[in-house]
Write an enzyme that holds these catalytic residues in place. Structure first.
Site, short mmCIF file in Angstrom:
data_model
loop_
_atom_site.label_atom_id
_atom_site.label_comp_id
_atom_site.label_asym_id
_atom_site.label_seq_id
_atom_site.Cartn_x
_atom_site.Cartn_y
_atom_site.Cartn_z
N PRO A 132 0.82 -1.22 0.00
CA PRO A 132 0.00 0.00 0.00
C PRO A 132 0.85 1.28 0.00
CG PRO A 132 -0.90 -1.60 1.54
CD PRO A 132 0.37 -2.19 1.02
N SER A 136 5.69 2.69 -6.82
CA SER A 136 6.86 2.97 -7.66
C SER A 136 8.14 2.92 -6.83
CB SER A 136 6.73 4.37 -8.29
OG SER A 136 5.56 4.44 -9.06
N ILE A 163 -1.77 -7.60 -6.31
CA ILE A 163 -0.98 -8.75 -6.75
C ILE A 163 -1.77 -9.62 -7.74
CG2 ILE A 163 0.34 -10.78 -6.01
CD1 ILE A 163 1.48 -7.98 -5.12
N THR A 164 -1.23 -9.72 -8.95
CA THR A 164 -1.83 -10.59 -9.97
C THR A 164 -1.75 -12.03 -9.47
OG1 THR A 164 -1.10 -9.05 -11.68
CG2 THR A 164 -1.66 -11.29 -12.41
N LEU A 359 -15.38 4.24 -34.37
CA LEU A 359 -16.65 3.51 -34.31
C LEU A 359 -17.81 4.37 -33.83
CD1 LEU A 359 -14.68 0.90 -34.37
CD2 LEU A 359 -16.66 -0.22 -33.36
N GLU A 384 3.96 -2.70 -13.84
CA GLU A 384 5.33 -3.03 -14.28
C GLU A 384 6.15 -1.75 -14.52
OE1 GLU A 384 6.43 -6.34 -15.53
OE2 GLU A 384 4.56 -7.42 -15.19
N THR A 386 5.27 2.58 -14.01
CA THR A 386 4.39 3.53 -14.70
C THR A 386 5.16 4.20 -15.86
OG1 THR A 386 5.06 5.37 -13.30
CG2 THR A 386 3.18 4.07 -12.54
#
Ligand SMILES: Cc1cc2nc3c(=O)[nH]c(=O)nc-3n(C[C@H](O)[C@H](O)[C@H](O)COP(=O)(O)OP(=O)(O)OC[C@H]3O[C@@H](n4cnc5c(N)ncnc54)[C@H](O)[C@@H]3O)c2cc1C
Length: 404
Positions: A132, A136, A163-164, A359, A384, A386
């Site tokens: 948190p 960076s 977290i992926t 579009l 990954e 900024t």
């Protein structure tokens, strides 16, 4: 050394066609459903594992490619299909890269295959750095790992965020501080194996895009692991800490180079999304008629498409150059990896936005995929590293100054 070439080999063209077929027939048709469900698409991970696209062998072969282009090609095609699903399938590679970069050969042999599970029962892995209060600025991690001499174990406490695959992974690779006074130089990576008490999933985030990719907090409460879970081992860590304490040059530089080397792969993903949107908008502009002619017959539209095509090609050249340099063992001394990631991410945002414009109203509604591509693209200027951090790295690399 492999000569730098702009043409792909027969083998690479075949690989691209194979992945494209999977992206077209299996990934893209399911993209809308999993975006709406906001869940990990386990059946699609299983499909990728079944055909051998999601496996340790596939990744090992890709890393062994002397031209470095295998992974950029694969990731561009996959993200052309869908970026959220791609991140569910390839998100584990971050943890794998963390183990490969810091682990001993025994640790790599033991833990990397477990990141993938088996073809029948695939698993995923997570790489946990961000906190948190440390995004960076990764030097300010608060998660602590404390060594217990009595039973050769480590105890970890802290909270990781964004977290992926966080909390749903077989393997969590956690970066923690072992000596806070040394900042980034006092950090180490740990493998947390399946079922370790004390590791739990916190909040699962509801996101703007890449919603088929799971993102969550990982909470570590007195997580106790044996000493052998420290990647690289204790002896190497102690040497490194001693060097840092004596003010000698550190391995932080090496860690930074590892990140720099993986950045072209992130750029390749972003360009896959951009290409999807560009191709869709090009077809649409030729079909859609207003004022008695196809809208592409207006320069206002055709010039947009010309610009989109140019940006995507330029981005791919940056990605392939950096990936090729990494495979040749060349140092990315001018921030070539960051350039590829920065340009890829910014291109994806710009191109997908222009596609919406082309579009018109159809670009703005969920019945068409273009608004999803724009939502997905935006993460590529954030995670990954900024876009600002990429610019900072490039500025430092080209100037040789410690710019802030
Ligand atoms: C969907 C998603 C998935 C993620 N997956 C993972 C994962 O698997 N593992 C993991 O560890 N992390 C992951 N992250 C975290 C991600 O890497 C961070 O969000 C990112 O590094 C930015 O950190 P922050 O969000 O705390 O922003 P901050 O660092 O607080 O930045 C806020 C703003 O300030 C700017 N800024 C900060 N410092 C400077 C500076 N020195 N100069 C100029 N501008 C500056 C930034 O560019 C940004 O615009 C993920 C994030 C998201 C959203």
């Amino acid at each position: 050394m492999e000569p730098f070439s702009l043409s792909l080999s027969e083998e690479q063209l075949e690989l691209r066609a194979w992945v494209h077929e999977f992206a077209e027939k299996t990934v893209r048709p399911n993209a809308h459903e999993w975006d709406e469900r906001e869940e990990t698409p386990w059946p699609l991970i299983a499909e990728a594992a079944k055909i051998g696209l999601y496996s340790f062998d596939f990744l090992a072969n890709a890393y062994a490619d002397k031209t470095g282009l295998t992974l950029p090609i694969v990731l561009e095609e996959m993200c052309w299909g869908d970026a959220g699903i791609t991140l569910s399938i390839f998100g584990s590679t971050l943890a794998v890269a963390g183990i490969m970069a810091n682990g001993s050969p025994e640790q790599i042999g033991e833990w990397v295959p477990q990141c993938f599970g088996s073809a029948d029962e695939p698993a995923v892995a997570a790489f946990c750095v961000t906190e948190p209060d440390a995004g960076s600025d990764v030097s300010s991690l608060r998660t602590r790992a404390v060594y217990n001499e009595s039973d050769d174990s480590w105890t970890l406490n802290g909270t990781k965020t964004w977290i992926t695959n966080g909390g749903i992974s077989a393997i969590h690779v956690v970066v923690a501080s072992v000596d806070a006074s040394l900042g980034a130089r006092g950090q180490a990576s740990f493998v947390i194996p399946p079922g370790t008490p004390g590791l739990s999933m916190g909040q699962k985030f509801k996101k703007m895009g890449i919603r088929a990719s799971h993102t969550a907090e990982v909470v570590l409460e007195d997580v106790k692991v044996p000493g052998r879970m420290l990647l690289g081992g204790r002896e190497r860590l102690e040497e490194r800490l001693a060097r840092a304490r004596s003010g000698k040059s550190s391995s932080v530089q090496a860690a930074m180079m590892t990140f720099e080397a993986s950045r072209p792969l992130v750029g390749a993903q972003a360009l896959g999304i951009a290409r999807a949107a560009y191709e869709y908008a090009l077809d649409y502009a030729k079909e859609r008629r207003q004022f008695g002619r196809a809208i592409i017959e207006n320069q206002g539209i055709s010039f947009k498409l010309a610009e989109m095509a140019t940006l995507i090609d330029a981005g791919r050249l940056l990605v392939h150059r950096a990936a090729w340099m990494v495979a040749q063992g060349q140092r990315l001394e001018h921030g070539e990896g960051s350039m590829a990631k920065l340009f890829g991410g910014e291109t994806a945002v710009k191109v997908t936005e222009e596609a919406i414009q082309i579009l018109g109203g159809y670009g703005y509604v969920r019945d068409y995929p273009v608004e999803r591509w724009h939502r997905d693209a935006k993460i590529y200027t954030i995670f990954e590293g900024t876009s600002e951090i990429q610019r900072l790295i490039i500025a430092r690399a080209i100037s040789g100054l410690r710019l802030g």
